[in-house]
Structure formats: structure tokens, C-alpha cells
Design a protein around this motif. Structure first.
Motif, PDB file in Angstrom:
ATOM      1  N   ASN A   1      57.943  50.482  34.438  1.00 36.82           N
ATOM      2  CA  ASN A   1      57.784  50.269  33.008  1.00 36.82           C
ATOM      3  C   ASN A   1      57.675  51.600  32.281  1.00 36.82           C
ATOM      4  O   ASN A   1      57.259  52.610  32.852  1.00 36.82           O
ATOM      5  CB  ASN A   1      56.548  49.419  32.727  1.00 36.82           C
ATOM      6  CG  ASN A   1      56.912  47.973  32.484  1.00 36.82           C
ATOM      7  OD1 ASN A   1      58.005  47.531  32.833  1.00 36.82           O
ATOM      8  ND2 ASN A   1      56.011  47.218  31.889  1.00 36.82           N
ATOM      9  N   SER A   2      58.043  51.604  31.009  1.00 37.02           N
ATOM     10  CA  SER A   2      57.977  52.831  30.226  1.00 37.02           C
ATOM     11  C   SER A   2      56.526  53.268  30.048  1.00 37.02           C
ATOM     12  O   SER A   2      55.599  52.464  30.110  1.00 37.02           O
ATOM     13  CB  SER A   2      58.629  52.616  28.859  1.00 37.02           C
ATOM     14  OG  SER A   2      57.985  51.567  28.161  1.00 37.02           O
ATOM     15  N   ARG A   3      56.337  54.563  29.806  1.00 33.73           N
ATOM     16  CA  ARG A   3      54.995  55.095  29.597  1.00 33.73           C
ATOM     17  C   ARG A   3      54.385  54.506  28.324  1.00 33.73           C
ATOM     18  O   ARG A   3      55.066  54.312  27.333  1.00 33.73           O
ATOM     19  CB  ARG A   3      55.041  56.614  29.493  1.00 33.73           C
ATOM     20  CG  ARG A   3      55.547  57.302  30.754  1.00 33.73           C
ATOM     21  CD  ARG A   3      55.694  58.792  30.519  1.00 33.73           C
ATOM     22  NE  ARG A   3      56.295  59.449  31.676  1.00 33.73           N
ATOM     23  CZ  ARG A   3      56.663  60.726  31.691  1.00 33.73           C
ATOM     24  NH1 ARG A   3      56.471  61.484  30.620  1.00 33.73           N
ATOM     25  NH2 ARG A   3      57.204  61.248  32.765  1.00 33.73           N
ATOM     26  N   GLN A   4      53.087  54.264  28.387  1.00 32.25           N
ATOM     27  CA  GLN A   4      52.369  53.709  27.253  1.00 32.25           C
ATOM     28  C   GLN A   4      51.257  54.649  26.818  1.00 32.25           C
ATOM     29  O   GLN A   4      50.679  55.367  27.641  1.00 32.25           O
ATOM     30  CB  GLN A   4      51.752  52.350  27.619  1.00 32.25           C
ATOM     31  CG  GLN A   4      52.764  51.292  27.977  1.00 32.25           C
ATOM     32  CD  GLN A   4      52.090  49.950  28.164  1.00 32.25           C
ATOM     33  OE1 GLN A   4      51.522  49.383  27.239  1.00 32.25           O
ATOM     34  NE2 GLN A   4      52.148  49.438  29.371  1.00 32.25           N
ATOM     35  N   LYS A   5      50.979  54.629  25.516  1.00 32.31           N
ATOM     36  CA  LYS A   5      49.866  55.392  24.970  1.00 32.31           C
ATOM     37  C   LYS A   5      48.713  54.420  24.735  1.00 32.31           C
ATOM     38  O   LYS A   5      48.813  53.499  23.927  1.00 32.31           O
ATOM     39  CB  LYS A   5      50.263  56.080  23.662  1.00 32.31           C
ATOM     40  CG  LYS A   5      49.171  56.976  23.096  1.00 32.31           C
ATOM     41  CD  LYS A   5      49.611  57.580  21.769  1.00 32.31           C
ATOM     42  CE  LYS A   5      50.795  58.516  21.962  1.00 32.31           C
ATOM     43  NZ  LYS A   5      51.145  59.190  20.680  1.00 32.31           N
ATOM     44  N   ILE A   6      47.619  54.625  25.471  1.00 32.96           N
ATOM     45  CA  ILE A   6      46.484  53.708  25.462  1.00 32.96           C
ATOM     46  C   ILE A   6      45.204  54.517  25.270  1.00 32.96           C
ATOM     47  O   ILE A   6      45.071  55.621  25.821  1.00 32.96           O
ATOM     48  CB  ILE A   6      46.408  52.900  26.776  1.00 32.96           C
ATOM     49  CG1 ILE A   6      47.757  52.229  27.082  1.00 32.96           C
ATOM     50  CG2 ILE A   6      45.310  51.852  26.714  1.00 32.96           C
ATOM     51  CD1 ILE A   6      47.821  51.597  28.452  1.00 32.96           C
TER      52      ILE A   6
ATOM     53  N   GLU B   1      48.437  58.896  27.963  1.00 40.41           N
ATOM     54  CA  GLU B   1      49.745  58.347  28.304  1.00 40.41           C
ATOM     55  C   GLU B   1      49.758  58.040  29.792  1.00 40.41           C
ATOM     56  O   GLU B   1      49.394  58.888  30.612  1.00 40.41           O
ATOM     57  CB  GLU B   1      50.858  59.338  27.955  1.00 40.41           C
ATOM     58  CG  GLU B   1      51.043  59.545  26.466  1.00 40.41           C
ATOM     59  CD  GLU B   1      52.204  60.465  26.154  1.00 40.41           C
ATOM     60  OE1 GLU B   1      52.774  61.033  27.111  1.00 40.41           O
ATOM     61  OE2 GLU B   1      52.535  60.620  24.967  1.00 40.41           O
TER      62      GLU B   1
ATOM     63  N   GLY C   1      51.874  55.676  33.014  1.00 43.98           N
ATOM     64  CA  GLY C   1      53.001  54.868  33.483  1.00 43.98           C
ATOM     65  C   GLY C   1      52.721  54.339  34.879  1.00 43.98           C
ATOM     66  O   GLY C   1      52.033  54.998  35.668  1.00 43.98           O
TER      67      GLY C   1
ATOM     68  N   ASP D   1      52.582  45.374  31.101  1.00 46.16           N
ATOM     69  CA  ASP D   1      52.076  46.128  29.950  1.00 46.16           C
ATOM     70  C   ASP D   1      50.679  45.654  29.562  1.00 46.16           C
ATOM     71  O   ASP D   1      49.782  46.458  29.296  1.00 46.16           O
ATOM     72  CB  ASP D   1      53.025  45.973  28.758  1.00 46.16           C
ATOM     73  CG  ASP D   1      54.361  46.647  28.990  1.00 46.16           C
ATOM     74  OD1 ASP D   1      54.433  47.481  29.908  1.00 46.16           O
ATOM     75  OD2 ASP D   1      55.317  46.345  28.264  1.00 46.16           O
TER      76      ASP D   1
ATOM     77  N   ARG E   1      47.036  47.831  29.878  1.00 44.86           N
ATOM     78  CA  ARG E   1      46.146  48.099  28.739  1.00 44.86           C
ATOM     79  C   ARG E   1      44.733  47.579  29.014  1.00 44.86           C
ATOM     80  O   ARG E   1      43.737  48.241  28.696  1.00 44.86           O
ATOM     81  CB  ARG E   1      46.714  47.464  27.472  1.00 44.86           C
ATOM     82  CG  ARG E   1      47.958  48.160  26.938  1.00 44.86           C
ATOM     83  CD  ARG E   1      48.420  47.569  25.620  1.00 44.86           C
ATOM     84  NE  ARG E   1      49.562  48.302  25.107  1.00 44.86           N
ATOM     85  CZ  ARG E   1      49.469  49.398  24.370  1.00 44.86           C
ATOM     86  NH1 ARG E   1      48.271  49.874  24.056  1.00 44.86           N
ATOM     87  NH2 ARG E   1      50.539  50.026  23.948  1.00 44.86           N
TER      88      ARG E   1
END
Length: 343
Positions: free
Chosen positions: A152-157, A166, A168, A197, A201
Motif C-alpha cells: 500500500n502507498s505510504r500514509q501520513k498518520i 509517514e 508504509g 489503510d 491508522r
């Protein structure tokens, strides 16, 4: 929906050869009866039968199904689920059966399920040449039972302290129940990506990036030393369990989840780097001071034991001061040699 594996025998090759032989016989029969019919009317009926078979004999061919290793085919008959074909082989089923796979056209960033750069270049070239539509390969309705990896794409949490990070993950998964994967969710690949996703989170928000005092990451009411950077194995295991609890209804099994990227977000990365550097400098200074004090104590003890020099309290204080300056200084000391009397 419960999966039913069809026990159909692998007789596809026999049906194919039989249909070809019947077609050959029908062609020969049409030719022979067409030549003999003007003289004997009895040949009209066989000729009609041969022509009818030539027109409808191909209807058996859609019932031929070929499966490779670790592939499955979910079949419905007039909208009703009749079963799943599993195992490599050449099968023959009801020609009116339809294979179902709503996720056949879905492309995710995962192994075995991505469009290569060559296909993209082909489509781009077709558009530049002014063609109306690029060439497309037929979409297969087969379900892969192989182990695949979803990146999955990197997420900003925001972590539990509110700092944006960030992150992944890579999730290793496979289909274990084809009926649930096809019928219980609209698109099991998109469903898996969304649940990854969401689970990421939910878990990241429980941990700080680095160890922080007074933070409870386990939910037992006691502060611990859990962190995203220091407890990556524990965090990955919790993410895997969270995803598995969500995708079990889709007939998927999550084998492993791994953190592939972890860093502070760009807007606070510089500040956090300065903070880490300051913390490292403070820790280093503490170690230097502790070592210097120990060295001075040892020097005074050795001088007292040997009786080489007797120092009063003022001279001891001056010696301690000089030694601490030399040992704790950030630059090399420049000693001054006194050749006269100490007093």
C-alpha cells in the motif's frame, strides 16, 4: 456463502476430442448425403442432422475450462452459485455456467497483479499514433490462490503524541475461501486495500514514534516503552491481527504484515532531527562527566596512597578543576608547564 468444491472429473480433453471427431463426421456426412440425396430421399434426414450439429456443436466448447496450479474458478448457473473448480487440469462443465470474479480488472500494487511498464508504453504509443483504443488482453475470471504481497502507498498518520509520521506496510495474503471472496464483498482486492489503510491508522495512533514517558500502548493501564521505531515487530503483529479480523468475512488470510517505511513527516523532520541530536549530545556529555569524575577520584586516591605529593584542600580543588577542564573539554588541552615552585 460457503465454498463448494466441484468434484468434476478432468474429462475436458475427452470431450474436446469427441466434439472434433463428431464435427469431422458431420462434415463427411453432409458431403456424402448431399451427393446421394438426389437419388435417394432417405439421405435428407441424415443430412439435416449433420447440418444441425455443425451449427450447434460448438455449444459444448464454452464448457471446457483449463486451470493451472494454484488457480480456481467460481461458477454460477443462471445466477445460482453451483461450486468452485480447484486444482490444475482440463475440465468440462455445463456449457451454460458462467465464471464470476468481480475483482478481475482490479490492479493493485502487489505481486502478480500489476500492469508492467511495457503495457503502459504500448498504450501510450497507441495514443500518440492516434489510434482510438489501445490493444487489451482478455481479462481472466480465474482467482489466484497463490501468496501475494500488497504494498500500500505510504500514509501520513499522527502518532499518539500528535506528531505526523509517514509509514508504509507490505501485507502478505492469499484467498482461502473463493465463495466469500466473490459473493460476500463487492471487490475483495479493493476491500483488502481499504482495510489495510484503516488498520494501519488504528494501530499507529496507539504508539509514539520514539519511546515517551507516561504512554500506554498495550491498553493495560500501565506506561510502557512501546514505540513505532523500537517495537516494529510488535506493531506489525498488531497490524496483521487487525487486518485479519476485518477481512475474514471476505475469505482472505493475512499471513504477515511488515513495516517497509517509517519516518517523521517532512514538515517536522528537521525539528525532530535537532531534538535527537540534542538528546544524543546530552547523553554523551553525561557519560563524559561521569568518566571524568571517576578519573579524578582515581588520580587523587593513587596520589594519597603513594604519598608522592601532599596536597592541601586548595591544591586538590585546583587539581580537580584542571583535570575536569582537560577531560571534559571539547577541544584538545594546551598545557602550561610550571618549572618553579607550586607555592
Amino acid at each position: 456463502m460457503t465454498e463448494r468444491v466441484l468434484s468434476t472429473k478432468k474429462n475436458g480433453m475427452a470431450v474436446l476430442l469427441l466434439s472434433i471427431l463428431l464435427y469431422a463426421a458431420a462434415i463427411v456426412g453432409v458431403i456424402f448425403t448431399a451427393m446421394a440425396a438426389p437419388y435417394h430421399t432417405i439421405f435428407y434426414a441424415p443430412m439435416v442432422l449433420c447440418i444441425v450439429y455443425l451449427c450447434v456443436g460448438w455449444l459444448f466448447w464454452p464448457g471446457l475450462k483449463v486451470l493451472g496450479p494454484q488457480e480456481a474458478l467460481v461458477l454460477t448457473l443462471f445466477g445460482k452459485y453451483i461450486g468452485t473448480l480447484k486444482g490444475e487440469g482440463f475440465y468440462f462443465v455445463n456449457p451454460f455456467c458462467v465464471a464470476v470474479n468481480p475483482a478481475a480488472k482490479t490492479k493493485l500494487s502487489q505481486s502478480g497483479d500489476v500492469d508492467g511498464n511495457a503495457a503502459g508504453a504500448k498504450n501510450l504509443g497507441a495514443l500518440l499514433n492516434g489510434s482510438a483504443a489501445a490493444s487489451k488482453e482478455p481479462v481472466s475470471k480465474k482467482l489466484s490462490l497463490k501468496i501475494m504481497t500488497l504494498n500500500n502507498s505510504r500514509q501520513k498518520i499522527n502518532d499518539c503524541l500528535g506528531n505526523p509520521v509517514e509509514i508504509g506496510i507490505a501485507v502478505t495474503w492469499r484467498v482461502v475461501d473463493t465463495a466469500k471472496a466473490v459473493f460476500d464483498v463487492d471487490n475483495y482486492k479493493e476491500f483488502l486495500s481499504l482495510q489495510c489503510d484503516s488498520a494501519l491508522r488504528n494501530i499507529v495512533r496507539l504508539y509514539p514514534y520514539d519511546v515517551a514517558p507516561g504512554v500506554d500502548t498495550t491498553g493495560d493501564g500501565q506506561a510502557d516503552e512501546g514505540s513505532l521505531r523500537g517495537s516494529s515487530e510488535v506493531v506489525a503483529a498488531r497490524i496483521r491481527d487487525e487486518i485479519q479480523s476485518k477481512v475474514r468475512q471476505a475469505g482472505l488470510e493475512i499471513l504477515e504484515a511488515r513495516i517497509t517505511y517509517l519516518a517523521y513527516a517532512s514538515e517536522i523532520a528537521a525539528v525532530m532531527l535537532q531534538r535527537q541530536q540534542a538528546s544524543a549530545i546530552i547523553d554523551a556529555r553525561k557519560m563524559i562527566v561521569e568518566g571524568a569524575v571517576g578519573t579524578v577520584e582515581m588520580a587523587l586516591d593513587r596520589l594519597n596512597q603513594s604519598g608522592m605529593v601532599e596536597l592541601d584542600e586548595e591544591r586538590k580543588a585546583a587539581m580537580v578543576s584542571n583535570l575536569l577542564v582537560v577531560l571534559c573539554g571539547s577541544h584538545d588541552a594546551q598545557p602550561v608547564v610550571n618549572t618553579g615552585s607550586l607555592y
